[in-house]
Motif scaffolding. Structure first.
Motif, PDB file in Angstrom:
ATOM      1  N   VAL A   1       0.765  -1.194   0.029  1.00 18.20           N
ATOM      2  CA  VAL A   1      -0.091  -0.103   0.041  1.00 18.20           C
ATOM      3  C   VAL A   1       0.660   1.123   0.207  1.00 18.20           C
ATOM      4  O   VAL A   1       0.443   2.295  -0.626  1.00 18.20           O
ATOM      5  CB  VAL A   1      -1.063  -0.058   1.263  1.00 18.20           C
ATOM      6  CG1 VAL A   1      -1.705   1.211   1.407  1.00 18.20           C
ATOM      7  CG2 VAL A   1      -1.839  -1.055   1.065  1.00 18.20           C
ATOM      8  N   ALA A   2       1.779   1.186   0.593  1.00 19.95           N
ATOM      9  CA  ALA A   2       2.767   2.393   0.767  1.00 19.95           C
ATOM     10  C   ALA A   2       3.451   2.724  -0.646  1.00 19.95           C
ATOM     11  O   ALA A   2       3.560   3.746  -0.869  1.00 19.95           O
ATOM     12  CB  ALA A   2       3.846   2.100   1.719  1.00 19.95           C
ATOM     13  N   SER A   3       3.944   1.759  -1.220  1.00 22.42           N
ATOM     14  CA  SER A   3       4.377   1.810  -2.574  1.00 22.42           C
ATOM     15  C   SER A   3       3.229   2.591  -3.702  1.00 22.42           C
ATOM     16  O   SER A   3       3.793   3.492  -4.546  1.00 22.42           O
ATOM     17  CB  SER A   3       4.871   0.652  -3.152  1.00 22.42           C
ATOM     18  OG  SER A   3       5.984   0.439  -2.650  1.00 22.42           O
ATOM     19  N   VAL A   4       2.210   2.479  -3.493  1.00 18.79           N
ATOM     20  CA  VAL A   4       0.983   3.005  -4.124  1.00 18.79           C
ATOM     21  C   VAL A   4       1.207   4.552  -4.085  1.00 18.79           C
ATOM     22  O   VAL A   4       1.471   5.212  -5.027  1.00 18.79           O
ATOM     23  CB  VAL A   4      -0.255   2.880  -3.603  1.00 18.79           C
ATOM     24  CG1 VAL A   4      -1.411   3.794  -4.500  1.00 18.79           C
ATOM     25  CG2 VAL A   4      -0.600   1.280  -4.200  1.00 18.79           C
ATOM     26  N   GLY A   5       1.350   5.204  -2.743  1.00 19.97           N
ATOM     27  CA  GLY A   5       1.748   6.588  -2.604  1.00 19.97           C
ATOM     28  C   GLY A   5       3.028   7.063  -3.290  1.00 19.97           C
ATOM     29  O   GLY A   5       3.153   7.865  -3.905  1.00 19.97           O
ATOM     30  N   ILE A   6       4.186   5.995  -3.174  1.00 20.08           N
ATOM     31  CA  ILE A   6       5.529   6.389  -3.687  1.00 20.08           C
ATOM     32  C   ILE A   6       5.484   6.515  -5.255  1.00 20.08           C
ATOM     33  O   ILE A   6       5.962   7.588  -5.635  1.00 20.08           O
ATOM     34  CB  ILE A   6       6.437   5.429  -3.120  1.00 20.08           C
ATOM     35  CG1 ILE A   6       6.648   5.595  -1.966  1.00 20.08           C
ATOM     36  CG2 ILE A   6       7.661   5.497  -4.049  1.00 20.08           C
ATOM     37  CD1 ILE A   6       7.572   4.188  -1.270  1.00 20.08           C
ATOM     38  N   ASN A   7       4.552   5.787  -5.731  1.00 20.17           N
ATOM     39  CA  ASN A   7       4.739   5.576  -7.361  1.00 20.17           C
ATOM     40  C   ASN A   7       3.769   6.898  -7.876  1.00 20.17           C
ATOM     41  O   ASN A   7       4.169   7.612  -8.707  1.00 20.17           O
ATOM     42  CB  ASN A   7       4.227   4.419  -8.042  1.00 20.17           C
ATOM     43  CG  ASN A   7       5.146   3.381  -7.998  1.00 20.17           C
ATOM     44  OD1 ASN A   7       5.789   3.206  -9.060  1.00 20.17           O
ATOM     45  ND2 ASN A   7       5.233   2.440  -6.992  1.00 20.17           N
ATOM     46  N   LEU A   8       2.706   7.264  -7.134  1.00 21.85           N
ATOM     47  CA  LEU A   8       1.925   8.429  -7.511  1.00 21.85           C
ATOM     48  C   LEU A   8       2.634   9.597  -7.369  1.00 21.85           C
ATOM     49  O   LEU A   8       2.565  10.563  -8.268  1.00 21.85           O
ATOM     50  CB  LEU A   8       0.610   8.506  -6.618  1.00 21.85           C
ATOM     51  CG  LEU A   8      -0.696   7.521  -6.950  1.00 21.85           C
ATOM     52  CD1 LEU A   8      -1.724   7.765  -5.778  1.00 21.85           C
ATOM     53  CD2 LEU A   8      -0.982   7.920  -8.423  1.00 21.85           C
ATOM     54  N   ALA A   9       3.461   9.690  -6.316  1.00 21.61           N
ATOM     55  CA  ALA A   9       4.303  11.149  -6.029  1.00 21.61           C
ATOM     56  C   ALA A   9       5.487  10.997  -7.292  1.00 21.61           C
ATOM     57  O   ALA A   9       5.533  12.186  -7.740  1.00 21.61           O
ATOM     58  CB  ALA A   9       4.664  11.105  -4.705  1.00 21.61           C
ATOM     59  N   GLY A  10       6.129   9.909  -7.388  1.00 24.87           N
ATOM     60  CA  GLY A  10       7.350   9.911  -8.271  1.00 24.87           C
ATOM     61  C   GLY A  10       6.707  10.138  -9.550  1.00 24.87           C
ATOM     62  O   GLY A  10       7.277  10.926 -10.495  1.00 24.87           O
ATOM     63  N   TYR A  11       5.805   9.423 -10.071  1.00 27.86           N
ATOM     64  CA  TYR A  11       5.523   9.716 -11.732  1.00 27.86           C
ATOM     65  C   TYR A  11       4.576  11.040 -11.761  1.00 27.86           C
ATOM     66  O   TYR A  11       4.660  11.541 -12.947  1.00 27.86           O
ATOM     67  CB  TYR A  11       4.605   8.492 -11.986  1.00 27.86           C
ATOM     68  CG  TYR A  11       5.145   7.343 -12.422  1.00 27.86           C
ATOM     69  CD1 TYR A  11       5.556   6.910 -13.736  1.00 27.86           C
ATOM     70  CD2 TYR A  11       5.597   6.204 -11.288  1.00 27.86           C
ATOM     71  CE1 TYR A  11       6.252   5.781 -14.136  1.00 27.86           C
ATOM     72  CE2 TYR A  11       6.206   5.152 -11.814  1.00 27.86           C
ATOM     73  CZ  TYR A  11       6.505   4.766 -13.166  1.00 27.86           C
ATOM     74  OH  TYR A  11       7.211   3.679 -13.538  1.00 27.86           O
ATOM     75  N   SER A  12       3.994  11.437 -10.710  1.00 29.60           N
ATOM     76  CA  SER A  12       3.526  12.838 -10.972  1.00 29.60           C
ATOM     77  C   SER A  12       4.463  13.842 -11.159  1.00 29.60           C
ATOM     78  O   SER A  12       4.144  15.025 -11.807  1.00 29.60           O
ATOM     79  CB  SER A  12       2.729  13.180  -9.627  1.00 29.60           C
ATOM     80  OG  SER A  12       1.528  12.313  -9.223  1.00 29.60           O
ATOM     81  N   VAL A  13       5.703  13.584 -10.596  1.00 23.40           N
ATOM     82  CA  VAL A  13       6.793  14.425 -11.034  1.00 23.40           C
ATOM     83  C   VAL A  13       7.462  14.165 -12.453  1.00 23.40           C
ATOM     84  O   VAL A  13       7.721  15.187 -13.195  1.00 23.40           O
ATOM     85  CB  VAL A  13       7.846  14.589  -9.872  1.00 23.40           C
ATOM     86  CG1 VAL A  13       9.212  15.355 -10.412  1.00 23.40           C
ATOM     87  CG2 VAL A  13       7.216  14.943  -8.746  1.00 23.40           C
ATOM     88  N   LEU A  14       7.615  12.805 -12.699  1.00 21.37           N
ATOM     89  CA  LEU A  14       8.201  12.520 -13.792  1.00 21.37           C
ATOM     90  C   LEU A  14       7.261  12.643 -15.263  1.00 21.37           C
ATOM     91  O   LEU A  14       7.826  12.849 -16.269  1.00 21.37           O
ATOM     92  CB  LEU A  14       8.622  11.079 -13.787  1.00 21.37           C
ATOM     93  CG  LEU A  14       9.603  10.313 -12.884  1.00 21.37           C
ATOM     94  CD1 LEU A  14       9.634   8.992 -12.834  1.00 21.37           C
ATOM     95  CD2 LEU A  14      10.905  10.910 -13.057  1.00 21.37           C
ATOM     96  N   VAL A  15       5.890  12.474 -15.164  1.00 21.77           N
ATOM     97  CA  VAL A  15       5.008  12.749 -16.194  1.00 21.77           C
ATOM     98  C   VAL A  15       3.779  13.075 -15.642  1.00 21.77           C
ATOM     99  O   VAL A  15       2.981  12.242 -15.542  1.00 21.77           O
ATOM    100  CB  VAL A  15       4.989  11.235 -16.779  1.00 21.77           C
ATOM    101  CG1 VAL A  15       4.279  10.274 -15.991  1.00 21.77           C
ATOM    102  CG2 VAL A  15       4.274  11.440 -18.156  1.00 21.77           C
ATOM    103  N   PRO A  16       3.843  14.491 -15.183  1.00 20.40           N
ATOM    104  CA  PRO A  16       2.583  14.995 -14.753  1.00 20.40           C
ATOM    105  C   PRO A  16       1.339  15.044 -15.584  1.00 20.40           C
ATOM    106  O   PRO A  16       0.112  14.912 -15.197  1.00 20.40           O
ATOM    107  CB  PRO A  16       3.088  16.357 -14.323  1.00 20.40           C
ATOM    108  CG  PRO A  16       4.174  16.719 -15.171  1.00 20.40           C
ATOM    109  CD  PRO A  16       4.894  15.483 -15.443  1.00 20.40           C
ATOM    110  N   GLU A  17       1.650  14.979 -16.976  1.00 17.67           N
ATOM    111  CA  GLU A  17       0.396  15.150 -17.910  1.00 17.67           C
ATOM    112  C   GLU A  17      -0.295  13.778 -17.886  1.00 17.67           C
ATOM    113  O   GLU A  17      -1.389  13.977 -18.417  1.00 17.67           O
ATOM    114  CB  GLU A  17       1.082  15.579 -19.328  1.00 17.67           C
ATOM    115  CG  GLU A  17       2.004  14.698 -19.961  1.00 17.67           C
ATOM    116  CD  GLU A  17       3.387  14.781 -19.423  1.00 17.67           C
ATOM    117  OE1 GLU A  17       4.227  14.552 -20.411  1.00 17.67           O
ATOM    118  OE2 GLU A  17       3.669  15.421 -18.704  1.00 17.67           O
TER     119      GLU A  17
END
Length: 426
Positions: free
Chosen positions: A374-390
């Motif tokens: 479950v914690a990695s869901v948040g990590i991926n959302l945060a990470g990819y929101s920076v890498l590919v915000p669109e």
């Protein structure tokens, strides 16, 4: 020799494939050839790593390297924290020597050192060559295109968000299937720094712990690719042309720059791991306190671990775990998914040698070795929101499925290992 226990693991393979097919966005397009090829590739990789004398000797050397890293790290930790680091020379009489093992001083600092070494090896192009070799392997054997293949290989050694950084400029143009694949593979594997930490946790209870952890992360990548392709089938029409540019790779100005930046990256990981463990362990303690208010069930108080054990015991058995260990193994799977794999590995390392069969311990090492929680869901959302915000909204809609795929990918890996003769790992 192949026995009933090996045949039992076939149930795990079938159960994982069936579950992912049930989640598929297009059930009519099941990738049969990829399924057969990926499982065979996993089996061949494990057979090669443990069966070929040269590679087996190399894996055995990994354990020596891990011990050397742990001992060297302790020298640095002792210099900074003194006797708090658990050195033999304590300023007081020891009543419980096992109490010298403090997670914050024995395991977390190893992540710092490995991150710094990984950055240095990348700057020296050694890790880059290894990554490109694995990328070529995935491209040729699993039909991945250049950019996703490179990111998949990099993820094995660098981590679930760090891997895609190396193809950041290609992320907006990836197809939905390729983007989902990267997230799923990231959750199916672990990073090089955490591999060493897990091996450190297990080295006293599992022979060749470092070899098993390293193998687990490598062979779970094909499993992650397969399950991702089942859930979100490939659509060649949506794939835009790519021309992979080596200049996109991460760069350091010098060896000292690599060490400093690698240490900084490692510090962020250490803080994340420590904070996550504190919060999630505290939450479980709260839940157990609430559950303790209820009457005992079957002669024992209710707890999160017991409930998870009952829920995941059938899956643990299907993987190949003997039924007498299924509740304990199921609890580990549940803790890994709901809490973190770190917590699950700590729990696995705390089980005395005589209280769990060696087969169960080996299979659980493979089943737990992935970031899907479950914690990695948040990590991926945060990470990819920076890498590919669109593409954030698209990622929000697929990240939970990716967690499910990553979790089952490590279970598939454990099932494939369970199919192989036990003597292979002796």
């Amino acid at each position: 020799m192949i026995g009933p226990e090996n045949v039992q693991s076939l149930a795990g393979v079938a159960l994982v494939l069936l579950a992912c097919w049930g989640l598929s966005e297009d059930r009519k397009r099941f990738p049969w050839k990829l399924a057969i090829g990926a499982i065979l590739l996993q089996a061949l990789l494990v057979l090669a790593l443990f069966g070929l004398p040269a590679l087996r000797a190399g894996l055995a050397g990994v354990g020596t390297v891990v011990d050397g890293l742990a001992n060297s790290t302790q020298a640095g930790v002792s210099f900074v924290f003194g006797f708090l680091a658990g050195t033999p020379n304590q300023p007081y009489e020891l009543v419980n020597p096992s109490g010298l093992f403090v997670f914050a001083f024995r395991v977390l600092p190893v992540i710092l050192v490995v991150c710094a070494l990984a950055a240095l090896l990348w700057h020296w192009r050694i890790l880059k060559w290894v990554t490109q070799a694995f990328g070529l392997l995935f491209e040729r054997t699993m039909g991945l295109r250049g950019a996703p293949a490179l990111a998949t290989a990099t993820t094995i050694f660098m981590g679930q968000v760090e891997g895609p950084i190396f193809i950041r400029s290609y992320l907006p143009s990836l197809s939905r299937s390729e983007l989902f694949l990267l997230i799923a593979v990231g959750m199916a594997c672990v990073s090089g720094s955490t591999m060493v930490a897990y091996a450190t946790i297990l080295r006293d209870v599992l022979p060749n712990a470092a070899a098993h952890v390293l193998t687990a992360s490598i062979v779970s990548a094909p499993a992650g690719v397969l399950l991702a392709r089942i859930i979100v089938p490939r659509n060649p029409a949506a794939e835009q042309p790519q021309d992979l540019d080596p200049a996109q790779a991460k760069r350091y100005e010098s060896s000292v720059d690599a060490l400093i930046k690698g240490t900084g990256d490692g510090l962020q990981i250490v803080l994340n791991v420590a904070a996550t463990l504190i919060v999630f362990v505290a939450l479980v303690a709260m839940l157990n306190g609430v559950l303790g208010l209820f009457p005992d069930v079957l002669g024992a108080p209710l707890s999160v671990e017991r409930i998870l054990g009952v829920l995941f015991a059938p899956l643990a058995w299907a993987i190949g775990v003997p039924w007498e260990d299924a509740l304990q193994a199921g609890s580990l799977l549940g803790v890994k998914l709901v809490l973190t794999e770190f917590t699950a590995f700590i729990n696995l390392g705390a089980v005395p040698v005589g209280e769990m069969s060696e087969r169960t311990r080996v299979l659980m090492t493979y089943a737990l070795c992935g970031f899907a929680n479950v914690a990695s869901v948040g990590i991926n959302l945060a990470g990819y929101s920076v890498l590919v915000p669109e593409r954030r909204n698209e990622i929000v809609g697929m990240v939970w499925k990716a967690m499910f795929a990553g979790f089952l990918a490590t279970c598939l890996t454990a099932s494939v290992v369970g199919l192989l003769p036990r003597a292979l790992f002796g």
